[in-house]
Design an enzyme around this catalytic site. Structure first.
Site, short mmCIF file in Angstrom:
data_model
loop_
_atom_site.label_atom_id
_atom_site.label_comp_id
_atom_site.label_asym_id
_atom_site.label_seq_id
_atom_site.Cartn_x
_atom_site.Cartn_y
_atom_site.Cartn_z
N LYS A 1 15.20 31.88 -3.39
CA LYS A 1 14.61 31.33 -4.19
C LYS A 1 15.39 30.56 -4.89
O LYS A 1 14.90 30.17 -5.84
CB LYS A 1 13.80 32.66 -4.54
CG LYS A 1 12.61 33.14 -3.63
CD LYS A 1 11.72 34.08 -3.92
CE LYS A 1 12.72 35.33 -4.32
NZ LYS A 1 13.08 36.06 -2.69
N VAL B 1 8.40 31.87 -0.34
CA VAL B 1 7.29 32.75 -0.43
C VAL B 1 6.32 33.43 0.31
O VAL B 1 6.23 32.67 1.61
CB VAL B 1 6.19 32.01 -1.29
CG1 VAL B 1 4.84 33.05 -1.79
CG2 VAL B 1 6.36 31.28 -2.80
N ALA C 1 7.32 34.74 3.42
CA ALA C 1 7.97 35.61 4.19
C ALA C 1 7.34 34.47 4.86
O ALA C 1 7.59 33.10 4.95
CB ALA C 1 8.60 36.53 5.32
N ASP D 1 11.34 38.76 -9.11
CA ASP D 1 10.69 37.84 -7.38
C ASP D 1 9.95 37.23 -7.63
O ASP D 1 9.54 36.42 -7.48
CB ASP D 1 11.04 38.65 -6.84
CG ASP D 1 11.38 38.20 -5.51
OD1 ASP D 1 12.24 37.34 -5.15
OD2 ASP D 1 9.83 39.07 -5.05
N GLU E 1 14.13 47.51 -3.52
CA GLU E 1 16.21 46.19 -3.04
C GLU E 1 17.22 48.34 -4.12
O GLU E 1 16.02 48.45 -3.61
CB GLU E 1 16.12 45.37 -4.32
CG GLU E 1 16.04 44.28 -3.80
CD GLU E 1 16.18 43.34 -3.05
OE1 GLU E 1 16.93 43.68 -2.95
OE2 GLU E 1 15.35 43.07 -2.17
N LYS F 1 8.43 33.72 -7.19
CA LYS F 1 7.36 33.17 -6.30
C LYS F 1 6.36 32.42 -6.92
O LYS F 1 5.94 31.10 -6.85
CB LYS F 1 7.24 33.91 -5.68
CG LYS F 1 7.76 34.39 -3.85
CD LYS F 1 8.00 36.23 -3.25
CE LYS F 1 9.27 36.97 -3.06
NZ LYS F 1 8.29 37.50 -2.86
#
Ligand code: ADP
Ligand code: ASP
Ligand code: MG
Length: 827
Positions: free
Chosen positions: A586, A616, A618, A685, A674, A689
């Site tokens: 990204k 965005v 997957a 994150d 994560e 997106k």
């Protein structure tokens, strides 16, 4: 004897098939396995021996006694081969003959040093011994295994008249000599080993047929002994579509016509000497080119008719060419210019390899071997002395450092489009063409290029004819979860894609942060890891891009499977050079707007594609759906969605039975977060997106413009992961309170990103009624709602698993195939 067993076949083994003792054994096995009633085995010198003998002679001509060392080494090499192959008694006999020959060469070279030079007689005598030695050795080896073996020194029967480049056979005398030899011997043995390359003049002086002449010996002896077929055994599977040492993608040709083979050989395919074919044509003998190292391969069959329907058979190059250009506006007035020009050149014995004349008649240019350039210019100056004087011919220019690239194929005749394909492939590779010529047979088109461009031009033209237009040279940067999974998925599908859709995916580079593997041939995707370990070099992305962007392959694509800024910062450079880029990373799309615009611009300026569907959700069709809406003129009112698989999971499970901190700890253990859960909980994150989607619909949003309300308590942003996890329970009450307030209204909590038509972008925790689509998602599902003028009351919804290595890799793979279809594939 069955009908398909031939009575006599000539087999010729080149130097590359006779490099050492193992090679001799391999050849002996091939001979022993032959079925024909009688065979002639024509042999070359052991690999490199003719070169050594020529060099020794040159050296002696310069009074350099180093020739002795060369002879010593040549002698040692043969003695070692003999000792390895035959019984001691036979070896002693062969050694004695070898020593006698070496002593004779010593004598000649000694005289050469005294005379400060050598004659053609001297050179042709000394350089021909290699064939005598290999014939003697092979015959001795065969005699230990087979009955009725003999050998023949070609100088005893083959009589020639020398010419500039080699020799012409004096057939009647050679035939008589052959018959006399057979009569004296009583019969032709079932296996007769014959020396290639060498012959004698009518006066009995040793001669040769010119370099690479053993091929020619094969067809001469086929004629003298009435053989029915010639098999040339070498170190490649047959005649290939181009020299395999220059073009990795070259393929073996099943059949060739005599004419095609002559043209290819003439233009530099050294696998066969052109004179071999012309001699065989008269008797209509088929010639097979076969691989000593792979005798099971059928090889290439050269015969009167080429049975294949292919338009183009092969490409070949001749280097060290000079182009002579004769120019003058008065040339049209000079009668018979071309005829005078070429007869003058012929008289000087200059070999003109190619001619090109403008239809206006103002210029003629021709190609000659570079060594003949000065002589060619002088000849032209002399022949047109008067015209030069009167200014009808103004210039005679010589351009050195050129080469010829020729495309050959019988099927080219009357086939429109072949030339177009050739020139467009060369054009795409940016090759400068100095001259163009098409033979009137339409069996060949030749171009003259700068010598430095030879290999590039050859590869580009070869791929134009032989590779699918959808051949992609692929580089994968990042071999973590997504990269590795992608490679596995590609390994499973590559063959089917090639077979069914002509999409040829060639992974030619794989890099981790430390090591990279660059390969000219497609990397075997089943075992790339071992290859990377064994042959990897330190990662250098500039070199990797250069390698992937090979101009002999139609298209290049780099796939960034990292999450690194360092890599995404290179996209603009790659795209601007024409390399397509695919990424699930990204970073690029969320860096500055200026950079983003540059990336999008590249498609318009250089046509390189930039694909990032997996940035965005997957593999979910989010970017593509949005693009379709925008491009078809729909008006976007609002995009709203759950874009984090982790946060989706946390709030789907947050039903009051467990505390929020316990859920976070569990999600982390299941690998849903994560390594540092704050990277998910911060909402950064999701904000990225949101920026990607906002920019997709033309909003000028920068990442800091997003109104982001994350879930990491202010006091816990610093410190180790363990400290964070330990302190998180302190905030459980706050979370529980929010959940309770929502529950009272019959709502649930969801962490949502939003882009509105008001130009605002936000990311925050909100609550939704249980009837809302956001309330009804599963596990780590992502979900996006598009409210548009067409989908207003009832929004367009895209929902499904939006994270994980399998789906992300599959989404990248889908982008790769989308790219192939942009490039013309019909998938
Ligand atoms: P030999 O020693 O058997 O006479 P050569 O070295 O003379 O072998 O010829 C075989 C070589 O010709 C191959 O190894 C290859 O490098 C070269 N070559 C050039 N063009 C072609 C082609 N179109 N097809 C096959 N080989 C070619
Ligand atoms: N030995 C000779 C050469 O090297 C002939 C041949 O190999 O065809 O040219
Ligand atoms: Mg050869």
């Amino acid at each position: 004897m069955s009908a398909d067993i031939l009575s006599c076949v000539v087999h010729k083994f080149g130097g590359s098939s006779l490099a050492d003792a193992d090679c001799f054994r391999r050849v002996a096995k091939i001979v022993a396995d032959r079925k024909e009633a009688r065979r002639l085995i024509v042999v070359s010198a052991m690999a490199g021996v003719t070169d050594d003998l020529v060099r020794a002679t040159h050296v002696a001509g310069k009074r350099d006694f180093g020739y002795r060392d060369i002879l010593q080494a040549v002698g040692d090499r043969h003695r070692a081969t003999i000792a390895d192959l035959v019984s001691p008694t036979t070896a002693a006999r062969l050694d004695e003959a070898l020593d006698r020959d070496l002593a004779e060469i010593e004598e000649v070279l000694h005289v050469t040093t005294v005379l400060h030079g050598y004659s053609r007689n001297g050179l042709e005598l000394t350089s021909g011994y290699g064939e005598v030695w290999s014939a003697r050795i092979l015959a001795a080896l065969l005699a230990e295994q087979l009955p009725d073996v003999d050998w023949l020194d070609a100088r005893q029967v083959l009589v020639v008249v020398r010419n500039e480049t080699g020799a012409d056979v004096v057939w009647p005398v050679s035939r008589q000599n052959t018959e006399a030899w057979i009569a004296k011997r009583g019969a032709v043995p079932s296996t007769l080993v014959v020396t290639g390359f060498i012959a004698a003049t009518a006066d009995g002086i040793a001669a040769t047929l010119g370099r690479n002449g053993s091929d020619v010996s094969a067809s001469i002896f086929a004629a003298l002994f009435d053989a029915e077929e010639i098999q040339i055994w070498t170190d490649v599977d047959g005649v290939m579509s181009a020299n395999p040492r220059l073009v990795g993608e070259a393929v073996t040709l099943d059949t060739l016509s005599y004419d095609e083979a002559i043209e290819l050989a003439y233009f530099g395919a050294k696998v066969i000497h052109p004179n071999t074919i012309s001699t065989a044509v008269e008797r209509n003998l088929p010639i097979l080119i076969r691989n000593t190292f792979r005798p099971s391969h059928p090889g290439t069959r050269i015969q009167a008719q080429s049975s294949s329907t292919q338009h183009v058979k092969g490409l070949a190059t001749v280097e060290s060419i000079a182009l002579v250009n004769v120019e003058g506006i008065g040339m049209t007035a000079v009668r018979g210019t071309a005829q005078r020009l070429f007869s003058a050149l012929r008289e000087e014995n200059l070999s003109v390899l190619l001619i090109s004349q403008g239809s206006s008649g103002n210029s003629i240019c021709f190609g000659v071997p570079a060594a003949q350039a000065d002589q060619a210019r002088d000849t032209v100056e002399r022949a047109f002395f008067a015209e030069r004087h009167h200014g009808q011919i103004q210039r005679v220019d010589v351009t050195r450092g050129c080469s010829i690239l020729a495309v050959v194929g019988e099927g080219m005749a009357g086939q429109p489009g072949v030339a177009a394909k050739f020139f467009s492939a060369l054009g795409k590779a940016n090759i400068n063409l100095r001259a163009i010529a098409q033979g009137s047979s339409e069996r060949n088109i030749s171009v003259v290029v700068d010598e430095a461009d030879t290999q590039r031009a050859l590869r580009a033209a070869h791929s134009g004819f032989y590779l699918s237009d959808q051949t992609l040279s692929i580089g994968i940067v990042g071999a973590g979860n997504v990269g590795t999974t992608l490679l596995r998925q590609m390994a499973q599908q590559a063959r089917r894609l090639k077979q069914d859709f002509d999409v040829d995916l060639r992974v030619r580079a794989i890099a981790t942060s430390k090591k990279m593997l660059l390969s000219d041939q497609p990397i075997d995707l089943e075992c790339w890891r071992q290859a990377l370990d064994a042959r990897g070099v330190p990662t250098d992305l500039a070199r990797l891009a250069e390698h992937v962007h090979a101009d002999h392959l139609p298209h290049a694509v780099l796939i960034d499977c990292t999450a690194s800024d360092g890599v995404s910062g290179l996209y603009s450079e790659w795209l601007e050079r024409g390399i397509n880029v695919i990424t699930p990373n990204k970073r690029a799309n969320t860096s500055s707007l200026e950079y983003y615009r540059r990336l999008r611009q590249a498609n318009r300026t250089v046509g390189a594609h930039y694909l990032y569907e997996t940035t965005v959700g997957a593999a979910l069709p989010i970017i593509q759906t949005l693009r379709d809406l925008v491009q078809t003129g729909d008006e976007i009112f609002e995009i709203e969605g759950i874009f984090s698989g982790t946060l989706s999971y946390l709030f789907n499970s947050f039903d009051g039975s467990r505390t929020f901190s316990a859920l976070v700890a569990q999600a982390r253990e299941l690998g849903y977060t994560e390594p540092d859960p704050r990277d998910d909980l911060s909402g950064m994150d999701v904000a990225r997106k949101v920026v990607i989607l906002a920019r997709e619909i033309g909003m000028t949003v920068e990442l800091p413009d997003v109104n982001l309300k994350g879930l990491v308590p202010e006091s816990l942003t610093q410190g180790a992961v363990s400290e964070f996890l330990a302190a998180l329970p302190k905030f459980d009450d706050d979370m529980e309170r929010l959940r309770g307030e929502a529950a009272v209204k019959g709502e649930v909590l969801r962490f949502v990103g939003r882009v509105g038509r008001d130009g605002r972008a936000s990311v925050a925790l909100s609550s939704y009624p249980t009837s809302h689509p956001f309330a009804r998602i599963q596990l780590t599902d992502n979900i996006v709602l598009f409210r548009t003028s067409r989908y207003n009351e009832n929004p367009l919804v895209v929902q499904g698993p939006g994270a994980g290595r399998e789906v992300t890799a599959a989404g990248v793979f889908a982008d790769l195939l989308r790219l192939a279809s942009y490039l013309g594939a019909t998938l």
